[in-house]
Motif scaffolding. Structure first.
Motif, PDB file in Angstrom:
ATOM      1  N   PRO A  58      -3.717   7.592   3.953  1.00  0.00           N
ATOM      2  CA  PRO A  58      -4.814   8.601   5.187  1.00  0.00           C
ATOM      3  C   PRO A  58      -3.917  10.154   4.730  1.00  0.00           C
ATOM      4  O   PRO A  58      -4.349  10.655   5.666  1.00  0.00           O
ATOM      5  CB  PRO A  58      -4.584   7.913   6.397  1.00  0.00           C
ATOM      6  N   ARG A  59      -2.065  10.475   4.699  1.00  0.00           N
ATOM      7  CA  ARG A  59      -1.886  11.556   5.057  1.00  0.00           C
ATOM      8  C   ARG A  59      -2.454  12.808   3.777  1.00  0.00           C
ATOM      9  O   ARG A  59      -2.594  13.862   4.107  1.00  0.00           O
ATOM     10  CB  ARG A  59      -0.110  10.920   4.692  1.00  0.00           C
ATOM     11  N   ILE A  98      -5.972   5.322  -0.730  1.00  0.00           N
ATOM     12  CA  ILE A  98      -4.498   4.647  -0.709  1.00  0.00           C
ATOM     13  C   ILE A  98      -3.865   5.592   0.753  1.00  0.00           C
ATOM     14  O   ILE A  98      -2.570   4.417   1.771  1.00  0.00           O
ATOM     15  CB  ILE A  98      -3.192   4.744  -1.982  1.00  0.00           C
ATOM     16  N   ALA A 153      -5.322  14.329   4.315  1.00  0.00           N
ATOM     17  CA  ALA A 153      -6.473  15.449   5.140  1.00  0.00           C
ATOM     18  C   ALA A 153      -5.694  16.505   4.402  1.00  0.00           C
ATOM     19  O   ALA A 153      -6.260  18.412   4.861  1.00  0.00           O
ATOM     20  CB  ALA A 153      -5.373  14.959   6.225  1.00  0.00           C
ATOM     21  N   GLN A 190       0.838  -1.085   0.334  1.00  0.00           N
ATOM     22  CA  GLN A 190      -0.075   0.064  -0.264  1.00  0.00           C
ATOM     23  C   GLN A 190       1.280   1.491   0.118  1.00  0.00           C
ATOM     24  O   GLN A 190       0.122   2.001  -0.740  1.00  0.00           O
ATOM     25  CB  GLN A 190      -1.259   0.194   1.117  1.00  0.00           C
ATOM     26  N   ASN A 191       2.151   1.327   1.027  1.00  0.00           N
ATOM     27  CA  ASN A 191       2.783   2.375   0.430  1.00  0.00           C
ATOM     28  C   ASN A 191       4.090   2.749  -0.438  1.00  0.00           C
ATOM     29  O   ASN A 191       4.324   3.182  -1.534  1.00  0.00           O
ATOM     30  CB  ASN A 191       3.937   1.655   2.186  1.00  0.00           C
TER      31      ASN A 191
END
Lengths: 329, 331
Positions: free
Chosen positions: A301-302, A299, A305, A225-226
């Motif tokens: 969450p950062r 993908i 924001a 995912q990263n």
């Protein structure tokens, strides 16, 4: 999130406006007379002149441009010089073919390329990695027109597995999809590999190992995912480009898609079709980009924001401070 | 019998530029319920030792060249990977140095704790694991209503709390804390240290605290091992190390600490740089920087016990040894 999407859709308007102006100007200054092209070399000058008047080609630039814009606002992209059909209808007829092709190519490239990239990252500097990167390099360097011809020669003419050209059923999609897909596989693989290599060296992967997690779950649950973000960008860009038609491939395999329509229209100085096609491609690409951007938020969450409006952030701030204080106590 | 007994552990990194001799024959014991501080400068081999215990040395280039790591009567170096996975997190867990990067940015905090619970409690339901994760969060002082947030929404100190919650989630017998406070600012450091000490007292977990901060050690540890150039230079109780400092290197470390009770204008740092681990001195690794260096230091000094439980690896104490048998680790 919805607010963000609506904002992006509004941004689309100036973008498309610029596209119309650019493409209109470019076609305006291209040499070649559409009336002459349509009527042929045998037509008399008077006939050509009369036809120009009919098409409105003798009006000043701005008059013609605004006439075109007003047409677009009424959903009228103009009429094709050659077929006398509305351009919108022509695009609507061609687009499904191109869309299916683009989808096939993207899925094929992703389903094969991404797993290959992961394997090659995990087995870095092993034989598998060297093999995959070498094959990837070969495919990425091969021009698709050459690869397409070779495919036709081998699988179409020699082995007779697949039809060589046309668009009459699923079997006709195989060769062109593989041709474009192979290039896609290679770039997808290389992107996944480098992104994966970066991620699997990071601290949180070590944390996952220290938890006693299995290597398979570490890759699929923690690393992938990263590592996906740049890969998704690339897939989106490739899909957007392919939606505009795979110009060369469609030409080689005689697929009646947008790409073929555009090349024919440029050759015939069929201005309305070229303009309409470019406008549609710009629109489709923008929409794909928007979808990719929205996917980012799911993908990572950062990034989500960043999409949340400032107002919402302020409402969250006191809660944050309270929690911080509670933790310190 | 000690909970953790490391014997002659040697770990090298074999790179293209040469062999990095990170850990060179370390002996360490950690009793059950005890806390041991492993103190040393950057590059002394502290983290490598910790990763070696968990079998997490990145290979390549890292390689365990020799030695034994006995934990609970089991040699971890001979334990198959599948059993090691059960030990990691289940029996030994680790708190990493940098809380900013040690949590997965795309997973919710609560899920990262629950993952640990699910891994080491067979048959536990996902819902129960979540409940346990929430309890752990409350235990380290994070309100449960923040459980569904992501690491980037947390401050550094809170992230380190989460990491400690993960480490404690399965009631491990031992925690390895690798410089847990280095990346935090001083006020948060004190909080986190207090918390570690409190939790340890309550849960009775053994602790291997890796740090370069002698202040942290004094606050938390029962015993201290001073490591330099991949070798233990001095080992003993807090009393031994702080009041009966023997090794010139340990003295040097204390000399470079600012002191509040003395009026000094300048600190006295240890001269020179840490040795290049690809090219360690033949004798005592500290030899070239040692103010009391003699010719005798050109051979490897033995690891002598100079008073019960106080070990020193230095030529100066050769004749004071009360017991060298069995502690000899010369090649």
């Amino acid at each position: 999130m919805y607010k963000y999407i609506i904002k992006r859709l509004i941004y689309l308007i100036p973008v498309l406006l610029c596209v119309t102006l650019l493409i209109f100007t470019m076609l305006y200054i291209t040499p070649g007379d559409p009336a002459r092209m349509i009527l042929g070399n045998d037509a008399s000058d008077e006939a050509v002149e009369q036809y120009r008047e009919e098409l409105g080609l003798n009006d000043p630039f701005w008059t013609r441009y605004f006439r075109y814009l007003v047409g677009i606002l009424h959903g009228d992209l103009g009429t094709s010089y050659t077929t006398k059909m509305p351009v919108a209808k022509e695009i609507a007829e061609r687009f499904p073919t191109t869309f299916v092709m683009a989808l096939l190519v993207t899925i094929f490239g992703t389903l094969v390329g991404v797993p290959l990239g992961i394997i090659s990252a995990i087995k870095q500097n092993h034989a598998v990695d060297y093999l995959a990167t070498t094959v990837g390099l070969i495919f990425v360097s091969m021009p698709s027109f050459w690869l397409g011809l070779m495919m036709i020669v081998l699988f179409g003419v020699k082995l007779k597995w697949f039809p060589t050209s046309g668009w009459y059923g699923p079997q006709y999609a195989v060769l062109p999809a593989v041709t474009v897909g192979l290039t896609g596989i290679a770039s997808r693989m290389r992107m996944t590999r480098s992104s994966m290599l970066e991620v699997i060296r990071s601290d949180y992967i070590r944390t996952a190992r220290a938890k006693g997690q299995t290597e398979f779950k570490i890759i699929t649950g923690h690393a992938l995912q990263n590592a996906l973000l740049p890969v998704v960008t690339q897939i989106g860009m490739a899909f957007g480009t392919n939606m505009g038609g795979m110009i060369i491939t469609e030409q080689i395999f005689a697929i009646p898609g947008l790409g073929k329509m555009m090349t024919d229209a440029v050759n015939q100085r069929n201005h309305p079709v070229v303009q309409g096609g470019v406008l549609w491609i710009a629109f489709a690409t923008s929409i794909v980009n928007l979808i990719v951007d929205v996917l980012y938020a799911y993908i990572d969450p950062r990034l989500k924001a960043q999409y949340v409006s400032n107002k919402k952030k302020k409402a969250q701030a006191p809660k944050e401070a309270k929690a911080e204080g509670g933790a310190a106590a | 019998m000690a909970l953790l007994d490391i014997k002659n552990l040697t770990i090298y990194y074999e790179t293209e530029d040469g062999v990095v001799k990170a850990v060179n024959g370390i002996d360490l014991q950690l009793e059950k319920g005890e806390s041991l501080g492993l103190v040393g400068e950057t590059g002394a081999g502290k983290t490598t030792t910790a990763l070696g215990i968990l079998g997490l040395i990145p290979n390549p280039p890292g390689k365990v060249k020799g030695g034994e790591i006995w934990f609970d009567g089991q040699d971890l170096l001979k334990t198959p990977e599948k059993e090691m996975r059960a030990i990691r997190g289940g029996k030994i867990s680790m708190v990493f140095q940098d809380p900013m990067t040690a949590l997965n940015p795309v997973h919710k905090v609560v899920d990262q704790i629950a993952e640990m619970v699910l891994l080491h409690n067979e048959g536990i339901s996902k819902a129960d694991a979540q409940v346990r994760a929430l309890q752990m969060l409350e235990m380290v002082g994070i309100p449960a209503d923040r459980a569904n947030e992501y690491p980037h929404q947390f401050s550094g100190g809170m992230k380190q709390r989460v990491i400690i919650a993960i480490a404690l989630a399965c009631n491990p017998e031992m925690i390895i804390a690798d410089e847990p406070t280095t990346a935090l600012d001083v006020t948060i450091q004190a909080q986190v240290l207090d918390m570690i000490r409190g939790l340890r007292e309550r849960l009775g977990t053994s602790l291997l605290m890796i740090t370069h901060d002698l202040g942290v050690v004094a606050e938390i540890c029962d015993k201290v091992a001073v490591i330099y150039g991949g070798e233990i230079m001095e080992y003993g109780t807090l009393e031994h190390i702080y009041n009966e400092t023997a090794h010139p290197y340990t003295k040097g470390l204390f000399g470079s600490l600012p002191r509040l009770d003395l009026d000094v204008d300048r600190l006295t740092p240890i001269q020179g740089l840490t040795p290049d681990p690809t090219n360690l001195p033949a004798g005592c690794p500290f030899g070239p920087r040692c103010p009391q260096h003699t010719e005798a230091c050109d051979v490897k000094p033995p690891y002598n016990e100079i008073s019960p439980g106080h070990f020193v690896r230095c030529m100066l104490f050769n004749d004071q040894a009360i017991n060298t048998a069995g502690k000899e680790s010369e090649e």
